[in-house]
Design a protein around this motif. Structure first.
Motif, PDB file in Angstrom:
ATOM      1  N   GLU A 195       0.827  -1.210   0.000  1.00 25.71           N
ATOM      2  CA  GLU A 195       0.000   0.000   0.000  1.00 25.71           C
ATOM      3  C   GLU A 195       0.866   1.266   0.000  1.00 25.71           C
ATOM      4  N   ASP A 196       1.981   1.243   0.714  1.00 25.76           N
ATOM      5  CA  ASP A 196       2.890   2.391   0.686  1.00 25.76           C
ATOM      6  C   ASP A 196       3.461   2.594  -0.724  1.00 25.76           C
ATOM      7  N   ALA A 211       2.079   1.654  -3.510  1.00 20.34           N
ATOM      8  CA  ALA A 211       0.998   2.101  -4.398  1.00 20.34           C
ATOM      9  C   ALA A 211       0.818   3.615  -4.309  1.00 20.34           C
ATOM     10  N   ARG A 212       0.932   4.155  -3.093  1.00 25.28           N
ATOM     11  CA  ARG A 212       0.817   5.614  -2.949  1.00 25.28           C
ATOM     12  C   ARG A 212       1.973   6.309  -3.661  1.00 25.28           C
ATOM     13  N   ARG A 213       3.147   5.717  -3.633  1.00 23.81           N
ATOM     14  CA  ARG A 213       4.305   6.352  -4.261  1.00 23.81           C
ATOM     15  C   ARG A 213       4.182   6.385  -5.782  1.00 23.81           C
ATOM     16  N   VAL A 214       3.540   5.365  -6.366  1.00 21.18           N
ATOM     17  CA  VAL A 214       3.371   5.383  -7.821  1.00 21.18           C
ATOM     18  C   VAL A 214       2.012   5.968  -8.220  1.00 21.18           C
ATOM     19  N   ARG A 215       1.277   6.458  -7.193  1.00 19.85           N
ATOM     20  CA  ARG A 215       0.001   7.149  -7.413  1.00 19.85           C
ATOM     21  C   ARG A 215      -1.025   6.265  -8.115  1.00 19.85           C
ATOM     22  N   THR A 216      -1.252   5.136  -7.510  1.00 14.71           N
ATOM     23  CA  THR A 216      -2.282   4.233  -8.023  1.00 14.71           C
ATOM     24  C   THR A 216      -2.951   3.557  -6.845  1.00 14.71           C
ATOM     25  N   ALA A 217      -4.112   2.957  -7.083  1.00 16.74           N
ATOM     26  CA  ALA A 217      -4.825   2.238  -6.021  1.00 16.74           C
ATOM     27  C   ALA A 217      -4.143   0.901  -5.764  1.00 16.74           C
ATOM     28  N   SER A 231      -0.497   1.764 -12.630  1.00 15.99           N
ATOM     29  CA  SER A 231      -0.429   3.210 -12.818  1.00 15.99           C
ATOM     30  C   SER A 231      -0.492   3.580 -14.292  1.00 15.99           C
ATOM     31  N   PHE A 270       9.310   2.813 -12.810  1.00 12.81           N
ATOM     32  CA  PHE A 270       8.694   2.911 -11.486  1.00 12.81           C
ATOM     33  C   PHE A 270       9.509   2.119 -10.464  1.00 12.81           C
TER      34      PHE A 270
END
Length: 500
Positions: free
Chosen positions: A90-91, A93-99, A157, A216
């Motif tokens: 989850e961390d 996913a936030r860094r690559v700006r996706t769910a 992403s 990424f």
């Protein structure tokens, strides 16, 4: 040619494929209707062939559309089961700006992948799934695993998963269609040409997407971690293939399966001789093709080296540290590898016992049984017993004995009798407690006497097979071992022996 343009071209070619199929079907229907309205004898043969082609095309598409994907591989792990792994994903996913994915599954493959369930012409995502291979976690560090997970999340992403699903289904449809036209070579050539064009374009899109996802990965894990992860994946894939072929293939033999699949794989990875062998395999030049879905390792490493290096704090711990209990996870994934029937029927045993029993069952048991049956058929015995084969050799009837062995399914090659006789003699030593197959992670299993000396009977078996006079010495040696003259190998009681 940009990725976007290639993607549009791939979709256009996919649509053209269905138009091509529709054209053949429409032509067949039109010609059939024409014959009904205005019959022409000269068109009948052409109409029949075209109708058969249309039926084959429609049948292939129906079969593909009905094909079930089956159950998902591996084991789903929840946030309660693996909180650190989930938090890591989850961390990232936030860094690559996706769910983040809705489900994470640990799988028994040297792979990591993502998939996406979609609706409304693939425009709306309804569910995301991530697969993480446990063999990968055995070999990667936390840094390298984070880079790999970042790569997979990069596919989300970039919306690569939405493109990948229809492209993959189109690939399956095209291949199934080409295969269904084997009775119509001319039409098959047309669809083969079209399939090759489609594959070249769609796979070029896939390769470009992999390089985009690598960017990424580097942003998350750094150049060094991603490059090392790519090398280790290449190495580990070769190791898993060797492990599957040489060791896991023994599962089921004799009614047994390994109690520790991933424990055995770790033992192979830790063996110095195997490490040297696998290093050589990993260094061999890759064979690349325009039909590959991924770029070659060298191309990916070169692209990674050109990317900017982020500022990161290294974490060289094993990626297994992302799991709450690696042993519990391994046991769950191992259980998912077997069908319910296999779990019920196959007894889990150590690798030492599996190799000892498995190699005997695969190499020696059949040789013992078939040699006894073949010998009984040559000398006209009423039941199969091993000494009947020795008697056939003593009478100089080796050619007949080899012929009977070929009838029983043995490959007709030079030295057949010596090969079967050697394996049978090994089996006698094992059955009478004189020797045992011993596990080796460095190479093939070795047959050892109790004192550790390796059994070597191939030369002696060749001597006996060639010289009828040597049978007397063979019988004396077996008598000293406690082998009875009327010894009947297990599994031959119901064998058919024609009357003399």
């Amino acid at each position: 040619m940009t990725t976007a343009f290639r993607a549009v071209l791939a979709f256009s070619l996919l649509g053209g494929f269905y138009v091509l199929v529709g054209g053949f079907v429409a032509a067949a229907v039109a010609l059939d209707v024409l014959l009904i309205v205005d019959f022409h004898t000269g068109l009948v043969k052409f109409a029949v062939v075209l109708s058969l082609v249309a039926v084959a095309l429609v049948r292939a598409l129906i079969m593909v559309s009905r094909r079930q994907d089956g159950g998902q591989p591996g084991v789903a792990v929840t946030r309660e089961h693996e909180p650190v792994l989930w938090q890591t994903v989850e961390d990232l996913a936030r860094r690559v700006r996706t769910a983040p994915p809705d489900e994470i599954r640990l799988v028994p493959d040297v792979n990591a992948a993502v998939a996406e369930d979609t609706r409304f012409l693939r425009l709306r995502a309804t569910g995301r799934r991530m697969y993480i291979g446990l063999p990968l976690m055995q070999t990667l560090t936390v840094d390298e695993m984070r880079a790999v997970l970042g790569h997979e999340l990069g596919h989300y992403s970039g919306a690569h998963t939405r493109l990948g699903a229809p492209v993959y289904r189109g690939r399956v449809s095209l291949i199934a269609t080409v295969q269904s036209l084997h009775r119509h070579p001319f039409v098959q050539r047309i669809f083969t040409w079209y399939a090759r064009l489609y594959l070249r374009v769609s796979q070029a899109v896939s390769r470009r997407q992999e390089l985009e996802a690598d960017a990424f990965a580097v942003a998350i894990g750094g150049r060094l971690a991603m490059a090392e992860a790519l090398r280790k994946i290449h190495y580990t894939a070769a190791a898993w293939e060797l492990y599957s072929d040489a060791y896991l293939s023994m599962a089921g033999t004799g009614g047994y399966r390994p109690a520790a699949v991933f424990g055995g794989f770790q033992s192979l990875l830790n063996d110095p001789a195997r490490q040297a062998e696998l290093a050589k395999l990993a260094e061999r030049p890759e064979q690349t093709s325009p039909y590959d879905s991924h770029p070659g390792l060298a191309e990916r490493l070169a692209a990674v080296e050109r990317l900017p290096e982020p500022d990161l704090v290294p974490d060289p711990r094993s990626a297994l540290m992302l799991l709450r209990d690696a042993d519990v996870a391994a046991n769950a994934v191992e259980e998912s590898m077997w069908t319910p029937q296999a779990l019920a029927a196959l007894r889990p045993v150590s690798w030492d016992e599996l190799v000892s029993r498995g190699v005997y069952a695969g190499r020696n048991a059949e040789a013992l049984a078939d040699l006894a049956v073949a010998g009984a058929r040559v000398v006209g015995a009423s039941r199969p017993y091993l000494d009947a084969a020795f008697e056939a050799i003593a009478r100089g009837r080796q050619a007949e004995l080899e012929e009977r062995l070929r009838e029983l399914g043995w490959t007709a090659d030079e030295g057949l009798l010596a090969r079967v006789l050697g394996a049978a003699l090994e089996g006698l030593l094992i059955e009478h407690g004189q020797a045992r197959w011993t596990l080796s992670w460095s190479g093939p299993a070795r047959l050892l006497y109790d004192d550790g000396e390796e059994v070597a009977l191939s030369g002696y078996a060749a001597q006996v097979a060639a010289d009828p006079a040597a049978v007397a010495g063979l019988r004396a040696w077996l008598g000293d071992l406690g082998v009875r003259h009327d010894y009947v190998p297990a599994g031959t009681e119901q064998a058919e022996v024609p009357a003399a």
